[in-house]
Design a protein around this motif. Structure first.
Motif, PDB file in Angstrom:
ATOM      1  N   PRO A  15      -6.357  -0.851  -7.600  1.00  0.00           N
ATOM      2  CA  PRO A  15      -7.043  -1.706  -6.634  1.00  0.00           C
ATOM      3  C   PRO A  15      -7.797  -2.600  -7.615  1.00  0.00           C
ATOM      4  N   ALA A  16      -8.002  -2.617  -8.597  1.00  0.00           N
ATOM      5  CA  ALA A  16      -8.836  -3.686  -9.314  1.00  0.00           C
ATOM      6  C   ALA A  16      -8.075  -5.040  -9.310  1.00  0.00           C
ATOM      7  N   ALA A  22      -6.019  -6.035  -6.940  1.00  0.00           N
ATOM      8  CA  ALA A  22      -6.108  -6.369  -5.505  1.00  0.00           C
ATOM      9  C   ALA A  22      -7.519  -7.175  -5.330  1.00  0.00           C
ATOM     10  N   GLU A  23      -8.556  -6.687  -6.010  1.00  0.00           N
ATOM     11  CA  GLU A  23      -9.821  -7.175  -5.926  1.00  0.00           C
ATOM     12  C   GLU A  23      -9.880  -8.378  -6.614  1.00  0.00           C
ATOM     13  N   LYS A  48      -8.126 -10.685  -4.589  1.00  0.00           N
ATOM     14  CA  LYS A  48      -8.815 -10.943  -3.290  1.00  0.00           C
ATOM     15  C   LYS A  48      -7.883 -10.608  -1.946  1.00  0.00           C
ATOM     16  N   ILE A  49      -6.865  -9.755  -2.242  1.00  0.00           N
ATOM     17  CA  ILE A  49      -5.804  -9.325  -1.372  1.00  0.00           C
ATOM     18  C   ILE A  49      -6.655  -8.590  -0.090  1.00  0.00           C
ATOM     19  N   MET A  50      -6.379  -8.809   1.041  1.00  0.00           N
ATOM     20  CA  MET A  50      -6.919  -8.151   2.223  1.00  0.00           C
ATOM     21  C   MET A  50      -5.889  -7.385   2.785  1.00  0.00           C
ATOM     22  N   VAL A  59      -1.236  -1.446  -4.241  1.00  0.00           N
ATOM     23  CA  VAL A  59      -2.865  -1.422  -4.379  1.00  0.00           C
ATOM     24  C   VAL A  59      -3.628  -0.089  -4.333  1.00  0.00           C
ATOM     25  N   LEU A  60      -3.028   0.771  -4.128  1.00  0.00           N
ATOM     26  CA  LEU A  60      -3.599   2.186  -4.266  1.00  0.00           C
ATOM     27  C   LEU A  60      -3.615   2.744  -5.649  1.00  0.00           C
ATOM     28  N   THR A  88      -2.096  -5.896   3.676  1.00  0.00           N
ATOM     29  CA  THR A  88      -0.756  -5.696   2.837  1.00  0.00           C
ATOM     30  C   THR A  88       0.329  -5.566   3.950  1.00  0.00           C
ATOM     31  N   THR A 105       0.667  -1.219   0.081  1.00  0.00           N
ATOM     32  CA  THR A 105       0.081  -0.033  -0.131  1.00  0.00           C
ATOM     33  C   THR A 105       0.917   1.216  -0.030  1.00  0.00           C
TER      34      THR A 105
END
Lengths: 104, 508
Positions: free
Chosen positions: A48-49, A51-52, A55-57, A44-45, A59, A12
């Motif tokens: 973000p897609a 990460a989606e 399915k990363i929760m 992920v900033l 960091t 992040t």
């Protein structure tokens, strides 16, 4: 010798924890894999897609894409022994044992 | 306005039936609300419905963050409520953030971490759909997925404050262990949110009773205490907002016929058009007959009647009515009558109430009859039954239609039923039917006990039943003690003595 390890590291932004994870990952790989690796770093900033999709929760999260099996290592990777174990690499502890070293 | 003027908290209408009443207008806008409840207390349904109602009723998009069930499971489970989540996703009105456990991959923990990725995904989904509502289900599940409790607590606060900054109204669900005890399992969830709502699913006297309670609404008002609710196919959650029901129905002095000319006279010219009438009596005294005449009297004038029958089947009701010279079948064919026959045991009182409301709204009747209300006592707790009665009467009053309910008294010779205890104050008229035992013969008596806003006949009159219905005759002038179930003859001289003591208004 070709690339054996494909690793994706989700972080992040430019936080100290992100920096730490990146440094720890490069150091560990350099010591254990001697150039036989390929690291992709994803913020992920900015993305973000992806990460989606993965399915990363939490960091930082490291995903071992190859060799199989897929594995996730969560955290700033400061615990080198666990990172090595997670990557299915011999841990320092095991190497010492092989060299005939002994444990105190 | 100056810099010291604070804007009051505004609320958004959730669209969940009854919820906006008990919350005085909905959920506080741009704030987070914790929905806490035990397993099976309908937290997920609430969370989904919050978004579904936003999409269906006010065209507001929503983001659903799931920590427990997979999106595929949620889509399937919620389809029974008529919510087509897949379709909303395709239209860009709904987005999932899937944080449900991924069992396919092994996870290793190696150092400190935060939930920055999750936050980035939520923000991404909110921006993508332009969502104004977010549901997170459930907070506690994060604790089972990740191991570092200390940092999870910190991260929950971060997520909650980030949600506020995104300008969304959010509900966060949390699991609790006991129905009455700590608000949530991990003791931290309630501090994350501005508002706390508790869903309960209490087992009382072998019956399940669902309630909702608003525990805390920071800086704004709400109704206090527990409100019963139910979950039904096609409706979802529906809350019965008892004390929030306003006594604002209008009142008319238009009279309607009871279906029996003599009874109309006794009531001072018929029932009021928007009144609730209770007919109370022991089994076999003629309550169903009064219902039948009430319906027939309406049908003759072209009024539409809706009958809820909880004791007899359609065929039985048809046969009974025919026996009194009333043709229910023809009324139904002409669209003047609708019979709804249900066994009380098929559902709880809340479900019956919601079903009845739906039937009333669909059929839009001029007259409603319930035969008998006391049959529903069997399936409800005392409290649940009282709420049912209040909910039903207030709803019918709001429709401004006439409602005739029957109640069966437990003893043959009089006494009152539980139904009467709950309903007598909300009814406008009470008619009592009694057995009167006289010299080895059972005769029937009828009294208009109460007729709100009108003069009425105070006599206890004898009536008989034959193939043309009910025939009300003379008063039992020389009998006393009928109401207490102990009729006694009195002599003519005694009657004269007493009537000289009390001079009644000759106009009655």
């Amino acid at each position: 010798m070709g690339v054996e390890y494909i690793l994706k590291l989700y972080v992040t932004g430019q936080t100290p924890r992100s920096q730490r994870a990146i440094e720890n990952l490069y150091r560990t790989c350099e010591e254990a894999l001697d150039g036989r690796y390929n690291i992709v770093i994803i913020d992920v900033l900015e993305n973000p897609a992806s990460a989606e999709e993965e399915k990363i929760m939490a960091t930082p999260t490291l995903i071992k894409i190859a060799p199989l099996p897929l594995r996730r290592i969560i955290g700033d990777l400061s615990d080198t022994e666990k990172v090595l174990a997670g990557l299915d690499l011999p841990t320092n502890h095991a190497r010492q044992m092989r060299r005939g070293g002994h444990l105190e | 306005m100056n810099e010291y003027t604070l804007t009051p908290i505004s609320k958004i209408k959730t669209g969940i039936p009854g919820f906006d009443n008990i919350t005085h207008g909905g959920l506080p806008k741009d704030r987070t609300t914790l929905i806490s409840g035990t397993a099976g207390s309908a937290k997920t349904v609430f969370a989904v419905q919050f978004l579904a109602a936003g999409i269906e009723k006010s065209d507001e998009a929503g983001v659903f963050v799931t920590f427990e069930e997979s999106p595929a499971d949620i889509r399937q489970n919620m389809a029974s409520f008529g919510w087509d989540i897949r379709q909303w996703e395709e239209r860009g009105q709904w987005a999932f953030v899937d944080a449900s456990p991924q069992i396919a991959e092994e996870i290793v923990y190696a150092g400190s971490y935060d939930l920055g990725a999750l936050l980035a995904r939520i923000e991404y989904a909110v921006n993508k759909t332009q969502a104004s509502r977010v549901a997170v289900d459930s907070l506690g599940a994060i604790f089972t997925q990740l191991t570092d409790y200390g940092s999870i607590r910190h991260e929950l606060f971060r997520i909650a404050s980030a949600l506020k900054h995104m300008g969304v109204t959010a509900v966060l669900t949390a699991e609790r262990i006991n129905e009455y005890g700590e608000i949530a399992r991990y003791g931290v969830e309630e501090f994350v949110a501005d508002n706390v709502i508790i869903l309960r699913n209490v087992l009382d006297d072998e019956k399940r009773r669902r309630t909702i309670e608003i525990l805390k609404f920071r800086g704004t008002s709400h109704q206090k205490g527990e409100y019963p609710f139910t979950i039904m196919p096609d409706f979802g959650i529906s809350i019965i907002p008892l004390s929030a029901i306003e006594l604002k129905q209008s009142s008319s002095d238009i009279r309607i016929t009871s279906g029996n000319e003599k009874l109309d006279d006794m009531c001072g010219g018929g029932f009021f058009r928007d009144s609730i009438i209770l007919v109370s009596g022991a089994t076999g005294t003629g309550k169903t007959l009064m219902v039948t005449e009430f319906i027939a009297g309406g049908a003759v004038k072209g009024e539409r009647c809706l009958l809820f029958a909880f004791e007899e089947s359609r065929e039985q009701l048809f046969r009974n009515a025919t026996g009194w010279g009333v043709d229910f079948r023809r009324m139904e064919e002409e669209g003047l009558l609708k019979l709804v026959c249900r066994y009380p045991e098929v559902a709880g009182p809340e479900d019956h109430l919601i079903n009845m409301k739906a039937e009333i709204e669909r059929f839009a009747p001029n007259r409603i009859a319930v035969d008998s209300l006391s049959a529903l006592e069997r399936v409800a707790t005392v409290k649940g039954f009282r709420e049912f009665v209040i909910g039903l009467t207030s709803f019918i009053k709001h429709q401004e239609t006439a409602g005739l309910f029957t109640a069966t008294t437990p003893s043959i010779m009089g006494g009152t039923s539980v139904t009467e205890a709950h309903i007598s104050t909300v009814t406008d008229s009470i008619i009592m039917l009694h057995y009167v035992e006289m010299y080895g013969e059972m005769r029937r008596g009828l009294t208009v006990l109460k007729m709100r806003g009108s003069m009425h006949d105070k006599n206890i009159r004898e009536f008989s039943i034959d193939g043309r219905g009910m025939h009300i005759g003379k008063a039992f002038n020389n009998v006393t003690g009928i109401l207490v179930g102990n009729p006694t003859y009195i002599s003519q001289s005694e009657i004269e003595r007493v009537s000289n003591l009390f001079q009644d208004d000759p106009g009655v």
